[in-house]
Design a protein around this motif. Structure first.
Motif, PDB file in Angstrom:
ATOM      1  N   ILE A  18       0.825  -1.209   0.000  1.00  0.00           N
ATOM      2  CA  ILE A  18       0.000   0.000   0.000  1.00  0.00           C
ATOM      3  C   ILE A  18       0.860   1.261   0.000  1.00  0.00           C
ATOM      4  O   ILE A  18       0.342   2.370   0.133  1.00  0.00           O
ATOM      5  N   GLY A  19       2.170   1.070  -0.176  1.00  0.00           N
ATOM      6  CA  GLY A  19       3.096   2.200  -0.206  1.00  0.00           C
ATOM      7  C   GLY A  19       3.101   2.909  -1.548  1.00  0.00           C
ATOM      8  O   GLY A  19       2.327   2.590  -2.452  1.00  0.00           O
ATOM      9  N   LYS A  20       4.011   3.863  -1.682  1.00  0.00           N
ATOM     10  CA  LYS A  20       4.091   4.696  -2.885  1.00  0.00           C
ATOM     11  C   LYS A  20       5.228   4.292  -3.812  1.00  0.00           C
ATOM     12  O   LYS A  20       5.502   4.993  -4.784  1.00  0.00           O
ATOM     13  N   SER A  21       5.896   3.151  -3.501  1.00  0.00           N
ATOM     14  CA  SER A  21       6.969   2.678  -4.380  1.00  0.00           C
ATOM     15  C   SER A  21       7.068   1.161  -4.273  1.00  0.00           C
ATOM     16  O   SER A  21       6.465   0.533  -3.401  1.00  0.00           O
ATOM     17  N   ASN A  22       7.832   0.573  -5.175  1.00  0.00           N
ATOM     18  CA  ASN A  22       8.073  -0.865  -5.145  1.00  0.00           C
ATOM     19  C   ASN A  22       8.898  -1.218  -3.915  1.00  0.00           C
ATOM     20  O   ASN A  22       9.647  -0.395  -3.396  1.00  0.00           O
ATOM     21  N   THR A  23       8.785  -2.454  -3.451  1.00  0.00           N
ATOM     22  CA  THR A  23       9.450  -2.844  -2.209  1.00  0.00           C
ATOM     23  C   THR A  23      10.895  -3.266  -2.383  1.00  0.00           C
ATOM     24  O   THR A  23      11.686  -3.145  -1.466  1.00  0.00           O
ATOM     25  N   GLY A  24      11.234  -3.832  -3.518  1.00  0.00           N
ATOM     26  CA  GLY A  24      12.511  -4.528  -3.631  1.00  0.00           C
ATOM     27  C   GLY A  24      12.362  -5.875  -2.930  1.00  0.00           C
ATOM     28  O   GLY A  24      11.293  -6.217  -2.412  1.00  0.00           O
ATOM     29  N   ILE A  25      13.424  -6.654  -2.903  1.00  0.00           N
ATOM     30  CA  ILE A  25      13.391  -7.980  -2.269  1.00  0.00           C
ATOM     31  C   ILE A  25      13.404  -7.819  -0.752  1.00  0.00           C
ATOM     32  O   ILE A  25      14.111  -6.966  -0.219  1.00  0.00           O
ATOM     33  N   PHE A  26      12.621  -8.644  -0.065  1.00  0.00           N
ATOM     34  CA  PHE A  26      12.578  -8.619   1.400  1.00  0.00           C
ATOM     35  C   PHE A  26      12.319 -10.029   1.904  1.00  0.00           C
ATOM     36  O   PHE A  26      12.063 -10.937   1.124  1.00  0.00           O
ATOM     37  N   ASN A  27      12.366 -10.209   3.223  1.00  0.00           N
ATOM     38  CA  ASN A  27      12.152 -11.532   3.824  1.00  0.00           C
ATOM     39  C   ASN A  27      10.859 -11.557   4.625  1.00  0.00           C
ATOM     40  O   ASN A  27      10.394 -10.533   5.110  1.00  0.00           O
ATOM     41  N   VAL A  28      10.319 -12.778   4.751  1.00  0.00           N
ATOM     42  CA  VAL A  28       9.106 -12.996   5.532  1.00  0.00           C
ATOM     43  C   VAL A  28       9.349 -14.125   6.530  1.00  0.00           C
ATOM     44  O   VAL A  28      10.231 -14.962   6.321  1.00  0.00           O
ATOM     45  N   LYS A  29       8.548 -14.128   7.606  1.00  0.00           N
ATOM     46  CA  LYS A  29       8.631 -15.191   8.608  1.00  0.00           C
ATOM     47  C   LYS A  29       7.229 -15.648   8.978  1.00  0.00           C
ATOM     48  O   LYS A  29       6.278 -14.867   8.946  1.00  0.00           O
ATOM     49  N   TRP A  30       7.128 -16.915   9.370  1.00  0.00           N
ATOM     50  CA  TRP A  30       5.916 -17.494   9.950  1.00  0.00           C
ATOM     51  C   TRP A  30       6.250 -17.982  11.354  1.00  0.00           C
ATOM     52  O   TRP A  30       7.329 -18.537  11.580  1.00  0.00           O
ATOM     53  N   PHE A  31       5.318 -17.791  12.278  1.00  0.00           N
ATOM     54  CA  PHE A  31       5.455 -18.271  13.650  1.00  0.00           C
ATOM     55  C   PHE A  31       4.217 -19.079  14.007  1.00  0.00           C
ATOM     56  O   PHE A  31       3.096 -18.696  13.640  1.00  0.00           O
ATOM     57  N   LEU A  32       4.413 -20.180  14.702  1.00  0.00           N
ATOM     58  CA  LEU A  32       3.309 -21.001  15.180  1.00  0.00           C
ATOM     59  C   LEU A  32       3.490 -21.180  16.683  1.00  0.00           C
ATOM     60  O   LEU A  32       4.523 -21.704  17.126  1.00  0.00           O
ATOM     61  N   ASP A  33       2.533 -20.712  17.442  1.00  0.00           N
ATOM     62  CA  ASP A  33       2.571 -20.803  18.902  1.00  0.00           C
ATOM     63  C   ASP A  33       3.882 -20.263  19.471  1.00  0.00           C
ATOM     64  O   ASP A  33       4.487 -20.844  20.365  1.00  0.00           O
ATOM     65  N   GLY A  34       4.327 -19.138  18.918  1.00  0.00           N
ATOM     66  CA  GLY A  34       5.516 -18.463  19.429  1.00  0.00           C
ATOM     67  C   GLY A  34       6.844 -18.953  18.898  1.00  0.00           C
ATOM     68  O   GLY A  34       7.882 -18.371  19.196  1.00  0.00           O
ATOM     69  N   LYS A  35       6.844 -20.022  18.087  1.00  0.00           N
ATOM     70  CA  LYS A  35       8.090 -20.550  17.529  1.00  0.00           C
ATOM     71  C   LYS A  35       8.158 -20.263  16.041  1.00  0.00           C
ATOM     72  O   LYS A  35       7.188 -20.478  15.312  1.00  0.00           O
ATOM     73  N   GLN A  72       4.834 -12.448   9.259  1.00  0.00           N
ATOM     74  CA  GLN A  72       5.528 -11.167   9.369  1.00  0.00           C
ATOM     75  C   GLN A  72       6.195 -10.840   8.039  1.00  0.00           C
ATOM     76  O   GLN A  72       7.079 -11.561   7.581  1.00  0.00           O
ATOM     77  N   ALA A  73       5.770  -9.753   7.419  1.00  0.00           N
ATOM     78  CA  ALA A  73       6.393  -9.265   6.184  1.00  0.00           C
ATOM     79  C   ALA A  73       7.576  -8.372   6.541  1.00  0.00           C
ATOM     80  O   ALA A  73       7.605  -7.765   7.613  1.00  0.00           O
ATOM     81  N   ASP A  74       8.544  -8.297   5.649  1.00  0.00           N
ATOM     82  CA  ASP A  74       9.741  -7.464   5.859  1.00  0.00           C
ATOM     83  C   ASP A  74      10.345  -7.708   7.237  1.00  0.00           C
ATOM     84  O   ASP A  74      10.627  -6.781   8.000  1.00  0.00           O
ATOM     85  N   ASN A  83       5.116   3.315   7.718  1.00  0.00           N
ATOM     86  CA  ASN A  83       4.420   2.645   8.822  1.00  0.00           C
ATOM     87  C   ASN A  83       4.980   1.234   8.962  1.00  0.00           C
ATOM     88  O   ASN A  83       4.649   0.349   8.174  1.00  0.00           O
ATOM     89  N   GLU A  84       5.813   1.014   9.951  1.00  0.00           N
ATOM     90  CA  GLU A  84       6.416  -0.311  10.188  1.00  0.00           C
ATOM     91  C   GLU A  84       5.499  -1.217  11.016  1.00  0.00           C
ATOM     92  O   GLU A  84       5.792  -2.371  11.218  1.00  0.00           O
ATOM     93  N   ARG A  85       4.375  -0.674  11.490  1.00  0.00           N
ATOM     94  CA  ARG A  85       3.514  -1.435  12.395  1.00  0.00           C
ATOM     95  C   ARG A  85       2.459  -2.281  11.684  1.00  0.00           C
ATOM     96  O   ARG A  85       1.675  -2.952  12.335  1.00  0.00           O
ATOM     97  N   ASN A  86       2.433  -2.256  10.353  1.00  0.00           N
ATOM     98  CA  ASN A  86       1.418  -3.030   9.644  1.00  0.00           C
ATOM     99  C   ASN A  86       2.003  -4.244   8.919  1.00  0.00           C
ATOM    100  O   ASN A  86       1.447  -4.720   7.935  1.00  0.00           O
ATOM    101  N   ASN A  87       3.119  -4.756   9.409  1.00  0.00           N
ATOM    102  CA  ASN A  87       3.798  -5.884   8.759  1.00  0.00           C
ATOM    103  C   ASN A  87       3.457  -7.234   9.366  1.00  0.00           C
ATOM    104  O   ASN A  87       3.983  -8.251   8.928  1.00  0.00           O
ATOM    105  N   ILE A  88       2.622  -7.260  10.379  1.00  0.00           N
ATOM    106  CA  ILE A  88       2.334  -8.524  11.076  1.00  0.00           C
ATOM    107  C   ILE A  88       0.828  -8.779  11.091  1.00  0.00           C
ATOM    108  O   ILE A  88       0.041  -7.874  11.365  1.00  0.00           O
ATOM    109  N   ILE A  89       0.470 -10.024  10.796  1.00  0.00           N
ATOM    110  CA  ILE A  89      -0.916 -10.468  10.948  1.00  0.00           C
ATOM    111  C   ILE A  89      -0.901 -11.664  11.885  1.00  0.00           C
ATOM    112  O   ILE A  89      -0.050 -12.543  11.767  1.00  0.00           O
TER     113      ILE A  89
END
Length: 109
Positions: A18-35, A72-74, A83-89
């Protein structure tokens, strides 16, 4: 669909730039029950586009009950954002126990 112990579940995050430019390459993470259970690269996400890249997590639940799944994105903060606070669902998911097998019940006398 409610997940069941022992059956494959594919979880998918909806990730939109939803930003005003392309992101470039970034990393993502998944967590299950805190791990942490997933980590990987995501390709450039153009402005205004929704991802079909690395946004899936396959899981075979082993325990019934409530579980918490986080995407978690980026995750390494490679993308400049206003806004760095909208990277986690975060989602809480109920997993049903494996059904008891049905069939002939034999009783010895």
């Amino acid at each position: 669909v409610t997940p069941i112990v022992g059956q494959l579940v594919t979880c998918k995050a909806i990730l939109k730039n939803i930003g005003k430019s392309n992101t470039g390459i970034f990393n993502v993470k998944w967590f299950l029950d805190g791990k942490q259970v997933g980590y990987g690269s995501h390709s450039n996400l153009p402005q205004g586009k929704t991802s079909n890249d690395n946004v899936r997590f396959d899981w075979i639940p082993t325990k019934p009950g409530m579980h918490t799944l986080i995407f978690q994105a980026d995750s390494d903060n490679h993308v400049y954002e206003s806004n760095e606070r909208n990277n986690i669902i975060k989602k809480t998911i109920y997993v049903r126990p494996m059904p008891k097998p049905r069939g002939i019940v034999s009783k010895e006398r």
